[in-house]
Design an enzyme around this catalytic site. Structure first.
Site, PDB file in Angstrom:
ATOM      1  N   GLY A  41     -44.816 -36.047 123.408  1.00 62.09           N
ATOM      2  CA  GLY A  41     -45.880 -35.460 122.588  1.00 62.09           C
ATOM      3  C   GLY A  41     -45.335 -34.686 121.399  1.00 62.09           C
ATOM      4  N   CYS A  42     -44.268 -33.948 121.631  1.00 62.54           N
ATOM      5  CA  CYS A  42     -43.688 -33.128 120.563  1.00 62.54           C
ATOM      6  C   CYS A  42     -43.037 -34.001 119.489  1.00 62.54           C
ATOM      7  CB  CYS A  42     -42.690 -32.141 121.145  1.00 62.54           C
ATOM      8  SG  CYS A  42     -43.467 -31.008 122.317  1.00 62.54           S
ATOM      9  N   THR A  43     -42.466 -35.120 119.907  1.00 59.47           N
ATOM     10  CA  THR A  43     -41.876 -36.061 118.952  1.00 59.47           C
ATOM     11  C   THR A  43     -42.972 -36.687 118.091  1.00 59.47           C
ATOM     12  OG1 THR A  43     -39.991 -36.495 120.399  1.00 59.47           O
ATOM     13  CG2 THR A  43     -40.475 -38.156 118.722  1.00 59.47           C
TER      14      THR A  43
END
Length: 151
Positions: A41-43
């Site tokens: 998700g952060c990527t």
């Protein structure tokens, strides 16, 4: 949402510099808090902010990402995905506390304390103009950009 300015803070940033909130050198500042470098998700979120970064700049806005990861981790993440904006390390959770983004979350059936994915848009006076909390990463950067373009 209060109309008072966020307290000033300084955090170590990628590129071997410190990031200090004031003075905000652009029309607005997007501060997005994310749980961890190199997670799916952060990527996704970082790549979408990266892809829209020229449009944020055109709208007079700067973007910074904040997590509790180390500068070493941030430098690797930034390099791997060619992120054009600074990543700030908040290992002491000072900014996380200031913005109230630390939450108890369930991960793999366990209670863990971590950053709730959140984004804040501050104006030149450091006043929060809009905030998103507990959001989904995919498509979020576009939503933030649409708001920034109205300022």
């Amino acid at each position: 949402m209060s109309k008072q300015a966020v307290a000033d803070f300084t955090l170590p940033a990628t590129g071997g510099v410190d990031f200090t909130l004031y003075p905000i050198r652009s029309k607005s500042l997007v501060i997005y808090f994310y749980p961890k470098d190199n997670t799916p998700g952060c990527t996704t979120e970082a790549q979408q902010f990266r892809d829209l970064y020229p449009a944020f700049q055109k709208a007079g806005s700067e973007v910074v990402g904040v997590s509790r990861d180390s500068i070493k981790s941030h430098e690797g993440f930034k390099s791997k995905f060619t992120l054009p904006f600074a990543l700030l390390s908040d290992a002491e959770e000072g900014a996380c506390t200031l913005f109230g983004v630390m939450k108890q979350k369930m991960m793999y059936g366990k209670q863990v304390r971590g950053i709730e994915r959140s984004t804040f848009v501050l104006d030149q006076k450091g006043i929060i103009r809009k905030e998103w909390r507990g959001l989904k990463a995919d498509g979020h950067a576009q939503e933030v950009l649409a708001f920034v373009e109205t300022l």
